[in-house]
Design an enzyme around this catalytic site. Structure first.
Site, PDB file in Angstrom:
ATOM      1  N   HIS A 217     -33.761  50.978  43.254  1.00  0.00           N
ATOM      2  CA  HIS A 217     -32.649  51.121  42.295  1.00  0.00           C
ATOM      3  C   HIS A 217     -31.301  50.984  42.985  1.00  0.00           C
ATOM      4  CE1 HIS A 217     -35.816  53.267  39.764  1.00  0.00           C
ATOM      5  NE2 HIS A 217     -35.470  52.200  39.072  1.00  0.00           N
TER       6      HIS A 217
ATOM      7  N   ASP B 131     -36.712  53.491  32.707  1.00  0.00           N
ATOM      8  CA  ASP B 131     -36.803  54.763  33.433  1.00  0.00           C
ATOM      9  C   ASP B 131     -35.427  55.287  33.834  1.00  0.00           C
ATOM     10  OD1 ASP B 131     -37.927  52.428  35.697  1.00  0.00           O
ATOM     11  OD2 ASP B 131     -36.018  53.461  36.017  1.00  0.00           O
TER      12      ASP B 131
ATOM     13  N   ASP C 132     -33.991  48.207  26.605  1.00  0.00           N
ATOM     14  CA  ASP C 132     -35.419  48.202  26.928  1.00  0.00           C
ATOM     15  C   ASP C 132     -36.202  48.035  25.628  1.00  0.00           C
ATOM     16  OD1 ASP C 132     -37.230  49.449  29.562  1.00  0.00           O
ATOM     17  OD2 ASP C 132     -38.191  49.110  27.624  1.00  0.00           O
TER      18      ASP C 132
ATOM     19  N   ASP D 286     -35.838  43.714  22.227  1.00  0.00           N
ATOM     20  CA  ASP D 286     -36.149  42.686  23.219  1.00  0.00           C
ATOM     21  C   ASP D 286     -34.864  42.259  23.927  1.00  0.00           C
ATOM     22  OD1 ASP D 286     -37.985  39.505  23.070  1.00  0.00           O
ATOM     23  OD2 ASP D 286     -36.752  40.408  24.633  1.00  0.00           O
ATOM     24  N   GLY D 287     -34.868  42.408  25.239  1.00  0.00           N
ATOM     25  CA  GLY D 287     -33.658  42.065  25.991  1.00  0.00           C
ATOM     26  C   GLY D 287     -33.290  40.600  25.894  1.00  0.00           C
TER      27      GLY D 287
ATOM     28  N   ASP E 295     -34.152  44.434  35.192  1.00  0.00           N
ATOM     29  CA  ASP E 295     -35.093  45.377  35.814  1.00  0.00           C
ATOM     30  C   ASP E 295     -36.364  45.389  34.973  1.00  0.00           C
ATOM     31  OD1 ASP E 295     -35.148  49.015  36.295  1.00  0.00           O
ATOM     32  OD2 ASP E 295     -36.400  47.394  37.118  1.00  0.00           O
ATOM     33  N   SER E 296     -37.116  44.301  35.066  1.00  0.00           N
ATOM     34  CA  SER E 296     -38.234  44.099  34.133  1.00  0.00           C
ATOM     35  C   SER E 296     -39.569  44.444  34.796  1.00  0.00           C
ATOM     36  CB  SER E 296     -38.273  42.618  33.734  1.00  0.00           C
ATOM     37  OG  SER E 296     -38.619  41.859  34.883  1.00  0.00           O
ATOM     38  N   THR E 297     -40.570  44.512  33.951  1.00  0.00           N
ATOM     39  CA  THR E 297     -41.940  44.584  34.460  1.00  0.00           C
ATOM     40  C   THR E 297     -42.295  43.201  35.010  1.00  0.00           C
ATOM     41  OG1 THR E 297     -42.497  44.196  32.130  1.00  0.00           O
ATOM     42  CG2 THR E 297     -42.848  46.422  32.963  1.00  0.00           C
TER      43      THR E 297
ATOM     44  N   PRO F 128     -44.645  41.543  27.132  1.00  0.00           N
ATOM     45  CA  PRO F 128     -43.256  41.316  26.693  1.00  0.00           C
ATOM     46  C   PRO F 128     -42.345  40.922  27.844  1.00  0.00           C
ATOM     47  CG  PRO F 128     -43.789  43.684  26.700  1.00  0.00           C
ATOM     48  CD  PRO F 128     -45.067  42.947  26.970  1.00  0.00           C
TER      49      PRO F 128
HETATM   50  N1  SAM Z   1     -38.914  48.706  38.658  1.00  0.00           N
HETATM   51  C1  SAM Z   1     -40.034  48.239  37.862  1.00  0.00           C
HETATM   52  C2  SAM Z   1     -40.662  47.002  38.464  1.00  0.00           C
HETATM   53  O1  SAM Z   1     -40.048  46.366  39.342  1.00  0.00           O
HETATM   54  O2  SAM Z   1     -41.774  46.676  38.024  1.00  0.00           O
HETATM   55  C3  SAM Z   1     -39.573  47.995  36.443  1.00  0.00           C
HETATM   56  C4  SAM Z   1     -39.223  49.275  35.802  1.00  0.00           C
HETATM   57  S1  SAM Z   1     -38.789  49.315  34.142  1.00  0.00           S
HETATM   58  C5  SAM Z   1     -39.786  50.647  33.668  1.00  0.00           C
HETATM   59  C6  SAM Z   1     -39.487  47.881  33.385  1.00  0.00           C
HETATM   60  C7  SAM Z   1     -39.139  47.900  31.919  1.00  0.00           C
HETATM   61  O3  SAM Z   1     -39.088  46.575  31.382  1.00  0.00           O
HETATM   62  C8  SAM Z   1     -40.153  48.648  31.029  1.00  0.00           C
HETATM   63  O4  SAM Z   1     -39.575  49.859  30.576  1.00  0.00           O
HETATM   64  C9  SAM Z   1     -40.456  47.680  29.883  1.00  0.00           C
HETATM   65  O5  SAM Z   1     -40.545  48.329  28.617  1.00  0.00           O
HETATM   66  C10 SAM Z   1     -39.257  46.744  29.966  1.00  0.00           C
HETATM   67  N2  SAM Z   1     -39.431  45.432  29.326  1.00  0.00           N
HETATM   68  C11 SAM Z   1     -40.493  44.589  29.434  1.00  0.00           C
HETATM   69  N3  SAM Z   1     -40.264  43.472  28.688  1.00  0.00           N
HETATM   70  C12 SAM Z   1     -39.022  43.621  28.117  1.00  0.00           C
HETATM   71  C13 SAM Z   1     -38.214  42.825  27.255  1.00  0.00           C
HETATM   72  N4  SAM Z   1     -38.642  41.618  26.812  1.00  0.00           N
HETATM   73  N5  SAM Z   1     -36.996  43.290  26.890  1.00  0.00           N
HETATM   74  C14 SAM Z   1     -36.556  44.504  27.339  1.00  0.00           C
HETATM   75  N6  SAM Z   1     -37.265  45.319  28.151  1.00  0.00           N
HETATM   76  C15 SAM Z   1     -38.496  44.873  28.532  1.00  0.00           C
END
Ligand code: SAM
Length: 323
Positions: A86, A110, A130, A161-162, A179-181, A186
């Site tokens: 972070h 988070d 998010d 949806d971002g 900072d996505s998955t 998604p």
């Molecule tokens: N630091 C982590 C990593 O590197 O894997 C990511 C942490 S953060 C929890 C990832 C976030 O992306 C999740 O809360 C998820 O809900 C969000 N996310 C996934 N797809 C998304 C989208 N299309 N728009 C917005 N948020 C999204």
């Protein structure tokens, strides 16, 4: 994601390599990466588990890493080492833009990035988008920083949806933090050229986008594909890196992209030193050094696979004799 013409093959369904998966075999949580390596985390208790409209959300209390958040059984953060990720995802872009006032975080449910953004006094407004409100609500129950940062009047939390949101924000932000998955479910929509073009349009002149861009050690093709997509939308694209022990391979990367700004163009040393006093990883020297890349990663960024010969000799492919 199968059927999305805008998603490069190396990003479909999490990439050419087997995606990360996880499972809980008490007292251990295991995350398996590339079908060949596992991280084991010893668990004291599983504190929460639910399946939202988007994903499975689990919080473990562990003997060594503190509390751990997983989404679809993939480690997102551990209390022990989340500071590296972070701090580097936030302070590198914010300290390289003069007086950034308007910030967008896409993903980041988070609130770890939000916590770090709000430490910059020059920030007037930060919007966090998010797709899954349940991630933020569950983290609010288990991680002390969430409630504090949510209450900051500069913070606006949105749950959608971002990719859709950023398409409505022309010229609005000084910094966009993705900072996505991983690129699946998604999250895959946050790794396409079209998405990055919308992010580019949402930036003010001199604005910067950063994104987490996975591990060049274990999935070089995915990293090369992500940077290829970003290069289709930005004129200046650089990479930087940091060690995140509980992410696959422990060697994590980030992209720094802008229409007209390179990482070395500007560093607000005074603000960087000020914010570094509250950091456990970031400082101005680490900021600069993070852009010094090892040879194999430079090869990956050129679209080559530095492990091609090694993999051909060692990878257990179809018909290979497994020991
Ligand atoms: N630091 C982590 C990593 O590197 O894997 C990511 C942490 S953060 C929890 C990832 C976030 O992306 C999740 O809360 C998820 O809900 C969000 N996310 C996934 N797809 C998304 C989208 N299309 N728009 C917005 N948020 C999204």
């Amino acid at each position: 994601m199968k059927g999305r013409a805008d998603v490069p093959e190396a990003l479909v369904d999490g990439g050419l390599m087997p995606g990360s998966t996880g499972f809980f075999e008490p007292p251990w949580f295991y995350e398996e990466a590339v079908g060949a390596a596992r991280l084991g985390i010893r668990v004291q208790a599983r504190l929460h588990e639910e399946t939202s409209a988007c994903q499975k959300i689990t919080i473990y209390d562990t003997t060594f890493f503190g509390k751990v958040l997983t989404l679809d059984d993939v480690v997102m953060l551990t209390e022990r080492d989340e500071f590296v990720y972070h701090e580097m995802l936030v302070h590198v872009p914010l300290c390289s833009v003069d007086e950034p006032g308007e910030i967008l975080i896409i993903g980041g449910g988070d609130c770890g990035c939000l916590r770090e953004v709000l430490r910059h006094p020059c920030v007037k407004r930060v919007v966090q988008v998010d797709i899954d409100e349940r991630v933020t609500r569950v983290c609010g129950e288990h991680f002390a920083w969430v409630r504090r940062v949510e209450a900051d009047p500069r913070a606006e939390l949105r749950f959608e949806d971002g990719a859709a949101y950023v398409g409505r924000q022309a010229g609005a932000f000084d910094v966009v933090i993705v900072d996505s998955t991983d690129p699946k479910g998604p999250g895959v929509g946050l790794f396409t050229r079209g998405f990055y073009a919308e992010v580019a349009r949402s930036l003010k002149p001199g604005g910067v986008m950063v994104a987490q861009t996975e591990s060049p050690h274990w999935d070089p093709a995915m990293v090369a594909a992500i940077f290829g997509e970003i290069r289709g939308a930005f004129g200046r694209v650089s990479a930087y890196q940091a060690p995140v022990p509980t992410y696959p391979s422990g060697h994590w990367t980030f992209c720094y992209a802008s229409a007209d700004r390179s990482p070395g163009d500007f560093l607000d040393e005074e603000r960087a030193l000020g914010v570094a006093r509250g950091c456990r990883y970031y400082n101005p020297l680490v900021h600069k050094a993070s852009f010094a890349l090892p040879n194999f990663f430079i090869e990956v960024l050129r679209g080559e696979n530095p492990f091609q010969e090694f993999d051909a000799r060692h990878r257990l492919g179809p018909g290979a004799e497994s020991t």
